[in-house]
Design an enzyme around this catalytic site. Structure first.
Site, short mmCIF file in Angstrom:
data_model
loop_
_atom_site.label_atom_id
_atom_site.label_comp_id
_atom_site.label_asym_id
_atom_site.label_seq_id
_atom_site.Cartn_x
_atom_site.Cartn_y
_atom_site.Cartn_z
N THR A 80 0.85 -1.19 0.00
CA THR A 80 0.00 0.00 0.00
C THR A 80 0.89 1.24 0.00
O THR A 80 2.10 1.16 0.26
CB THR A 80 -0.94 0.02 1.22
OG1 THR A 80 -0.18 0.11 2.41
CG2 THR A 80 -1.80 -1.24 1.26
N ASP A 204 11.76 10.97 -0.13
CA ASP A 204 11.81 9.56 -0.51
C ASP A 204 13.21 8.98 -0.28
O ASP A 204 13.37 7.91 0.31
CB ASP A 204 11.40 9.39 -1.98
CG ASP A 204 11.56 7.97 -2.47
OD1 ASP A 204 10.74 7.11 -2.09
OD2 ASP A 204 12.52 7.70 -3.23
N LYS A 208 14.63 6.04 2.61
CA LYS A 208 15.44 4.87 2.28
C LYS A 208 16.73 4.83 3.07
O LYS A 208 17.15 3.76 3.55
CB LYS A 208 15.72 4.86 0.77
CG LYS A 208 14.46 4.66 -0.06
CD LYS A 208 14.69 4.93 -1.53
CE LYS A 208 13.40 4.80 -2.32
NZ LYS A 208 13.54 5.16 -3.75
#
Length: 319
Positions: A80, A204, A208
């Site tokens: 999701t 983003d 990570k």
């Protein structure tokens, strides 16, 4: 290898590709859910029919999406959309699977970046395990490489882990174009989202590298996005890239996970060096205690590419 039964949550690019490719990896999809519906069959759903219905009608089945969590499966695939803060509903999905002593594989970065310690606590009390290779670098085997070496033998990780930002900077440098022009081009090509904030502001990439910091800390410390120093690429003028080129360098959005913390921001790198990857390629450099520096590069995004990381994790869990 023994095939696994999969429940796939999320039918975006990654979830859809997992459903499409599962059979090639010897696995069976017994449940799939989008935000409003689910298709469930303990003997294996008709994946082609389910995906066609999603394309034609916008739903995958007739069941409530929460019913997929209680289906018969060995591994829950959490694909999701990433959410920040409490990382819901992805975190609760993983908790549900672990409470049932099932395994869970994540493509959703939120739970791993924002609630890593909570995940590990749930895992410790479960017969199930979690894996999350797909959350960092798409198809690139970064987490598994760290796992193979041992986190205590890797001192730092740095590199380029956002294809959208890298595409924009590559095009700006190669064509002498300004940021707004290249962003519009990237959106037309589907490389950038309509709202590119996550990518171009460095969020983003930071998520990570937060995940990598958690993996490298191996439980000694826990990091979240709040611990990262983050700067994006939106204010970089084309002239900065031109000046860098005159000195044999270029600009890339570089992330670092070191004992000093997590940092993401534009950095000057040698134009012919390993960090100057172009287009949507990603690269991570791992600094090791006995094997010097490892450079691992490849496609860091894309449905089929990221699905290979998900399905490889599934295979590791059930092999």
């Amino acid at each position: 290898m023994t095939g696994a039964r999969l429940a796939v949550l999320g039918v975006g690019a990654v979830g859809r590709s997992v459903v499409e490719l599962a059979d090639e990896y010897g696995h069976t999809v017994t449940a799939v859910a989008d935000s409003s519906s689910a298709a469930i069959d303990p003997d294996g759903i008709d994946t082609d029919a389910v995906l066609k219905r999603k394309a034609d009608e916008g739903v995958v089945g007739d069941s409530d999406p929460d019913a997929a969590l209680d289906a018969d499966y060995d591994v829950l695939v959490e694909a999701t959309p990433t959410t920040l803060g409490d990382a819901e509903p992805g975190f609760s999905h993983i908790a549900h699977a672990l409470n049932r002593d099932n395994h869970a594989v994540l493509a959703n970065k939120g739970p791993v970046a924002e609630r890593y310690g909570d995940l590990r606590e749930l895992e410790a009390d479960s017969d199930g395990q979690i894996r999350f290779e797909a959350t960092v670098g798409g198809a690139i085997p970064i987490c598994s490489t760290i796992d193979d070496f041992g986190a205590d033998h890797i001192t730092a990780a740095r590199g380029v882990l956002n294809g959208t930002a890298n595409f924009i900077l590559s095009r700006m440098a190669a064509e002498g174009l300004d940021y707004d022009h290249v962003l519009a081009e990237a959106q037309d090509l589907g490389v950038a989202e309509a709202d590119p904030t996550f990518d171009v502001e460095g969020i983003d990439a930071a998520l990570k590298f937060v995940i990598l910091s958690n993996v490298l800390a191996d439980g000694d410390e826990e990091y979240t996005l709040d611990d990262a120093t983050v700067e994006g690429i939106t204010d970089i003028p084309g002239t900065a890239l031109e000046l860098a080129a005159e000195d044999g360098r270029t600009i890339r959005l570089i992330g670092e996970a070191t004992p000093d913390g997590v940092r993401v921001g534009p950095r000057l790198v040698p134009d012919d060096g390993p960090l100057s990857v172009t287009g949507t390629l990603n690269i991570v450099q791992l600094e090791t205690t006995h094997a010097d520096r490892l450079n691992i590069s490849g496609r860091g995004a894309g449905g089929p590419e990221t699905a290979t990381a998900v399905l490889s994790d599934v295979s590791r869990l059930v092999d």
